[in-house]
Design an enzyme around this catalytic site. Structure first.
Site, short mmCIF file in Angstrom:
data_model
loop_
_atom_site.label_atom_id
_atom_site.label_comp_id
_atom_site.label_asym_id
_atom_site.label_seq_id
_atom_site.Cartn_x
_atom_site.Cartn_y
_atom_site.Cartn_z
N ASP A 189 -29.06 8.75 57.81
CA ASP A 189 -28.42 10.06 57.94
C ASP A 189 -29.51 11.11 58.11
OD1 ASP A 189 -26.47 12.02 58.03
OD2 ASP A 189 -25.37 11.24 56.31
N GLU B 111 -20.24 19.22 53.93
CA GLU B 111 -21.02 18.58 52.87
C GLU B 111 -21.88 19.57 52.10
OE1 GLU B 111 -24.29 16.06 54.56
OE2 GLU B 111 -23.33 16.57 56.44
#
Length: 857
Positions: free
Chosen positions: A336, A533
């Protein structure tokens, strides 16, 4: 929220999961089907260990010989280039040719030329440029482009955006998920990408997590079936090759992102291995069985009393032992966004540990040159075995061959390229909205209302396509968008107007100046505002919607009790404590984040040709404002998993308790705080708001959701300290006194932090040391305040390097700060030139006693 899987469930094992004696590894393959799609099983057998997953996509045996031949001819630099994934804003097409990148990405809110309204042709032009550059390299290995298409191709202006996963979970319809995934693949093909960073398979166990809406359900049974169908839809049901209608799918984020303690993004999952296998692993068994070719590794750590894997990006057991070994996954693992840089001993530009753990592609948006240089040096020094590099590149080439990119023409000449109809799937999205909404209350069968009704529509989300689409829509956090950014969309208000006739609909967002008694019904559309997020984490804040969004309860108070039915539509990314709102409503609908087709909600509210409500909760609905903490028994929900009324049902909700614990679930009052008080974490943490002040406006100019504000004396922009865009880069120009600060409109009782010997703690990068006296201050409503001189502390910090500063709360209380009435927990003031980036501002219990805490002098 918790979930256990009973051992007795083994009786429901599929043929592939039959247990043998002596014990053999369980093999999971294709699921049982219902209506032609994976069925949501009534129960799942409890697995004793990680299963082997039998993928339906096994490729062509001849691929392996071809891969060996390509690999044999590649230099080390070319191999490392294949493992490096930069962001489009940080590279040129010439870089693709010169460095041989295997893939590129665009982050949320990144577009060709930085243009949010880039056309499909703009996207294709850039895709062609990258492809042509890769084909002009010595190896001629085609580059692939990955995109976060998580609810449709949500980065692309004008495309249909589907409901977020929480809504699809409530539909309990795996076939719908396959159809939406097929449509999303077409949308991606229209703009020239090859690879979707989807589906998200988090089995969310704590709704404090800001990514709750990205998970289909807290129930792994749903996630397993959906993971299978999402991958089949994206990859065009591939068996040997992904067809021209498909794209590469990504099962993400492996593993445990939905189970972190306190729902903290990128936090620690303390699950036992048994729970990791049986709860958090289930979506991957479905996705990998359907042939998912890539798996994205998670930001979280996996640590408990027995297990100490730490950051999963650095765990060889997770990546190589479990995924590649026990589960038999032969595709590629991608990191990620700078996730490798969080592994101990690593930076964004150097991480042998992540590669050795099993990572095949490192997502390194900006520091790609350093990563390439360092990785080559680490291989040459023997820190990374050449065999590990070869394994990574073998997997990358295998996925590219299976995706057919070696044989494909350039992106603009592929199936669906530039097609407007490929971007638009309005009817499918509208159907998905109807299936997703859940009816929680329907006193006297108020819904559906007559087509001849005259209605008053109120609420901030009635005419806000930004609110109804949520995060990961055009921008990363979903902020900064207006209705004009969605030319092919329909707001909920517009859907109601189209259904009843505009003359029969009066819209008054705040309900000011209208008499609700003059209408047949009131429709109030309320709820959360966009977040993604990190920013969306609730932390220690209460789940109470009336505290988080006070304007919503204010609107309901104006229209309820006027003798006319109030129908409330909740738009949001998780179930909140909404007893006050439900009490003021005759009917209450959870619409989740429905996407661009608000008409689908109108279809359900107004009697017509469409079937009524069918959605069932895929997450339980809280009955209390403060969720259970780790070690506490889970509290009984108000509405259980699977609850949802049909039109002819009224429910039996009654009058709900409206007890409020206040804005925080712990840390206030005269006790002892045990949890951090988050003030700024990537963005403002409600109720605190970031501001700048100077002679231009000492009352305070709010720093916008884009992280920007400016006076002549001071200006702020977003910057990176720990993670992407998590900091306020503040520049004092030296032309006059100014301050940056975080303030709440009301005071908070923070005596518990004084009792806990807390520290005001923040991460900072000093870019230019302060020229004049600089103070850190806290206020109990000015002029009630206290400050310490921090000039030398800032001057002592290394320029350009991250540091953590801790100031004991006692330093302020000893100088007269009234801890019972704090409204400004953090303020930095100076009258000279100074530049620094501030991130992760919080009050931390016990940190006042840390050896590195600043002395009060």
């Amino acid at each position: 929220m918790g979930l256990t899987l009973a051992a007795s469930a083994t009786s429901a094992a599929t043929a592939q999961e039959a247990q043998h004696w002596p014990p053999k590894q369980t093999v999971i393959g294709q699921p049982r089907t219902e209506h032609g799609c994976a069925r949501i099983e009534r129960s799942l057998p409890e697995l004793k260990d990680w299963p082997k997953v039998d993928s339906q996509l096994d490729g062509d045996r001849r691929d392996e010989a071809r891969i060996k031949a390509i690999l044999k001819d590649m230099t080390l630099a070319e191999k490392v280039g294949q493992m490096t994934q930069p962001e489009i804003a940080a590279i040129t097409a010439e870089d693709v040719k010169n460095y041989g990148f295997g893939s590129v990405l665009n982050g949320g809110g990144s577009f060709p030329g930085g243009n949010k309204r880039a056309t499909p042709q703009d996207w294709l032009t850039l895709a062609d440029a990258y492809w042509e550059a890769s084909k002009a390299s010595r190896t001629k290995i085609p580059v692939i482009w990955g995109i976060d298409a998580v609810h449709g191709n949500n980065n692309v202006f004008g495309s249909t955006v589907f409901p977020h996963n929480i809504g699809l979970g409530a539909a309990h319809d795996p076939c719908l998920v396959r159809d939406i995934s097929e449509a999303t693949a077409e949308q991606i093909r229209a703009t020239g990408q090859d690879w979707a960073f989807a589906p998200t398979l988090a089995v969310v166990q704590d709704d404090r997590w800001g990514r709750t809406y990205e998970g289909f359900s807290e129930d792994p049974r749903i996630t397993r079936a959906y993971g299978y169908e999402a991958v089949k839809g994206l990859q065009d049901n591939a068996k040997k090759r992904i067809g021209s209608d498909g794209v590469i799918a990504t099962a993400k984020h492996f593993i445990g992102d939905g189970g972190t303690t306190g729902g903290k993004d990128q936090g620690v999952n303390a699950s036992s291995e048994k729970d990791m296998i049986n709860i958090h692993g289930q979506g991957y068994y479905g996705a990998l069985a359907a042939g998912a070719q890539t798996v994205m590794i998670s930001f979280n750590s996996w640590t408990n009393d027995v297990i100490n894997e730490g950051k999963v990006h650095g765990s060889k057991y997770v990546q190589t032992g479990i995924l590649k070994g026990k589960m038999g996954f032969d595709g590629l693992l991608v990191g990620d966004w700078n996730g490798h840089g969080q592994v101990p001993g690593c930076t964004n530009g150097s991480c042998a540990a992540a590669i050795n753990a099993g990572l095949d592609i490192l997502m390194v948006p900006n520091d790609w040159k350093a990563l390439i240089t360092n990785t080559i040096a680490q291989v040459e020094a023997g820190e990374i075995p050449m065999a590990r590099i070869d394994d990574a590149v073998t997997r990358i080439l295998r996925v590219k061959l299976r995706a057919g990119v070696f044989e494909s023409p350039k992106p603009s000449q592929r199936e669906h390229a530039g097609e407007q109809k490929a971007l638009l799937h309005k009817e499918l999205a509208r159907e998905a909205v109807r299936e997703s909404a859940v009816l929680l209350k329907n006193d006297k069968r108020v819904l559906p209302i007559s087509k001849r009704s005259k209605v008053l529509v109120v609420g901030k989300s009635a005419d806000s396509i930004s609110n109804q689409t949520g995060g990961w829509t055009l921008s990363w956090q979903g902020t900064g968008n207006t209705n004009a950014d969605f030319p092919n969309a329909t707001s909920i208000l517009k859907g109601i107007q189209d259904s009843l006739g505009a003359a029969n609909v009066t819209f008054a967002e705040t309900a000011e100046g209208v008499d609700a008694s003059q209408f047949d019904a009131v429709i109030a559309v309320i709820g959360e505002t966009p977040y993604a997020e990190g920013v969306g984490d609730l932390g220690k804040r209460s789940f109470e919607a009336a505290r988080l969004h006070p304007q919503d309860i204010a609107v309901l108070d104006k229209v309820s009790g006027k003798g006319k039915p109030v129908i409330t539509v909740y738009v949001g990314g998780r179930a909140l404590y909404m007893n006050k709102e439900i009490n003021r409503s005759d009917a209450f609908v959870a619409a989740w984040l429905p996407g661009t087709e608000g008409q689908g909600i109108a279809d359900l509210l107004i009697r017509g040709k469409h079937n009524g409500f069918s959605g069932k909760l895929s997450y339980s609905w809280p009955a209390e404002a403060c969720p259970a903490l780790p070690g506490e028994p889970a509290k009984k929900p108000l509405f259980k998993l699977g609850y949802g009324l049909r039109d002819w049902q009224t429910g039996n909700v009654g009058t709900l308790d409206e007890t409020s614990p206040g804005a925080l679930c712990s840390g206030g009052g005269g006790g002892t705080a045990t949890e951090d008080l988050e003030v700024f974490n990537r963005t403002d943490v409600a109720p605190y708001q970031s501001m700048i002040g100077s002679a231009e406006n000492w009352g305070g100019t709010v720093i916008g959701p884009d992280g920007q504000a400016s006076h002549a004396e001071i200006n702020v922009v977003q910057s990176d300290v720990n993670v992407q865009q998590d900091a306020l880069k503040t520049t004092w120009t030296g032309t006059g006194p100014a301050q940056v600060y975080l303030q709440s409109p009301a005071v908070s009782d923070l005596r518990g932090y004084g009792n806990a010997n807390a520290a005001i703690q923040f991460d900072v990068i000093v870019h230019a040391a302060p020229a004049n006296r600089t103070v850190i201050s806290t206020h109990c409503q000015y002029p009630c305040m206290a400050e310490i001189d921090a000039t030398q502390a800032f001057r002592n910090l290394p320029i350009g390097q991250k540091a953590t500063v801790k100031v004991p709360v006692s330093c302020f209380s000893d100088k007269g700060l009234d801890l019972e009435n704090v409204n400004t927990p953090f303020l930095v003031y100076t009258d000279g030139a100074f530049q620094a980036s501030f991130a992760n501002v919080r009050w931390v219990p016990k940190a006042g006693a840390d050896p590195d805490a600043l002395p009060c002098t």
